[in-house]
Motif scaffolding. Sequence first.
Motif, short mmCIF file in Angstrom:
data_model
loop_
_atom_site.label_atom_id
_atom_site.label_comp_id
_atom_site.label_asym_id
_atom_site.label_seq_id
_atom_site.Cartn_x
_atom_site.Cartn_y
_atom_site.Cartn_z
N UNK A 7 30.06 28.83 -4.02
CA UNK A 7 29.24 27.80 -3.41
C UNK A 7 28.35 28.38 -2.31
N UNK A 8 27.21 27.76 -2.12
CA UNK A 8 26.36 28.10 -0.98
C UNK A 8 26.96 27.49 0.28
N UNK A 9 26.75 28.17 1.39
CA UNK A 9 27.23 27.65 2.67
C UNK A 9 26.34 28.19 3.78
N UNK A 10 26.28 27.44 4.87
CA UNK A 10 25.55 27.89 6.06
C UNK A 10 26.50 27.82 7.24
N UNK A 11 26.62 28.95 7.96
CA UNK A 11 27.48 28.98 9.14
C UNK A 11 26.62 29.24 10.37
N UNK A 12 26.83 28.44 11.42
CA UNK A 12 26.11 28.60 12.67
C UNK A 12 27.07 29.10 13.74
N UNK A 13 26.81 30.30 14.25
CA UNK A 13 27.63 30.83 15.34
C UNK A 13 27.44 30.02 16.60
N UNK A 14 26.21 29.66 16.87
CA UNK A 14 25.90 28.93 18.10
C UNK A 14 26.54 27.53 18.10
N UNK A 15 26.44 26.83 16.97
CA UNK A 15 26.97 25.47 16.90
C UNK A 15 28.42 25.42 16.42
N UNK A 16 28.95 26.57 15.99
CA UNK A 16 30.32 26.67 15.47
C UNK A 16 30.52 25.62 14.37
N UNK A 17 29.63 25.67 13.37
CA UNK A 17 29.68 24.69 12.29
C UNK A 17 29.54 25.39 10.95
N UNK A 18 30.20 24.82 9.95
CA UNK A 18 30.13 25.32 8.57
C UNK A 18 29.64 24.18 7.70
N UNK A 19 28.56 24.43 6.96
CA UNK A 19 27.96 23.42 6.09
C UNK A 19 27.95 23.93 4.67
N UNK A 20 28.55 23.19 3.76
CA UNK A 20 28.56 23.56 2.36
C UNK A 20 27.35 22.96 1.64
N UNK A 21 26.83 23.71 0.69
CA UNK A 21 25.67 23.28 -0.09
C UNK A 21 24.53 22.77 0.79
N UNK A 22 24.07 23.58 1.75
CA UNK A 22 22.99 23.13 2.63
C UNK A 22 21.66 23.02 1.89
N UNK A 23 20.81 22.17 2.39
CA UNK A 23 19.48 22.06 1.84
C UNK A 23 18.63 23.25 2.29
N UNK A 24 17.84 23.84 1.40
CA UNK A 24 16.97 24.96 1.79
C UNK A 24 16.02 24.55 2.90
N UNK A 25 15.87 25.42 3.91
CA UNK A 25 14.97 25.11 5.00
C UNK A 25 13.98 26.25 5.28
#
Length: 229
Positions: A7-25
């Motif tokens: 699966x695609x995922x986006x992790x933000x170190x600054x926000x300490x968040x993990x988002x699965x299947x993020x929308x392309x930005x």
Amino acid sequence: FEQFGERRARFSVRERSLELEPQPDGRLRRPRTDAEGVEVVGWRHSRRVELDSAALPLEPDETSRSLDIAPDGSGFVLGTEWSLRAFDGSGQQLWRTATAVPAWSVTITGDGRTVVAGLGDGTIRWYDIADGHELLALFVHADGERWIAWLPEGFFAASEGGAALIGYQINRGDDRPDFVQVEQLFDLYYRPELLVRRLERDEAPIRAALAEMVGIDELLPSSRPPTLE
């Protein structure tokens, strides 16, 4: 890791968040394996990698697994079975960093300052492109919810339950080794703000934190943290 159907995922170190299947930005930079003036041949699952028909310096039986050419075309990074290797545009090796496990994916960030590698132990690790030293590591559990990120010095950030995902094995000579879960060190090393500082290359807060205590490599061999029951 698209080649493995993950699966695609986006992790933000600054926000300490993990988002699965993020929308392309538009911020995602894909590895580039061909560029004008830089032709790397045989880099995929091969023991002989060439630049302009000249073999790159790999160890015997070292298999190449991944490649990314720098955004400005000035060089490239090769991920192999047990190392990361950075080269300039002429094929001169700039540095080598051992990884112990295959580097299945490697990407140079858009600003050209950092190398991000997906390793065979399930971690994603950031390295300084100047000399290849490790900056930060991330492990995400297959449940897509728990994660932990940490610095080589031991400071970490984690989701709920994430601090139980990894630990340190401490060899005691002939005695049975100890295994210390990161959650046993929570009060000492839970410093998520220091991870952001590391990626910003602001080392002063990290040095200050280490001055008040010791790094993980010094703490664990000299003491036995409390056990959990």
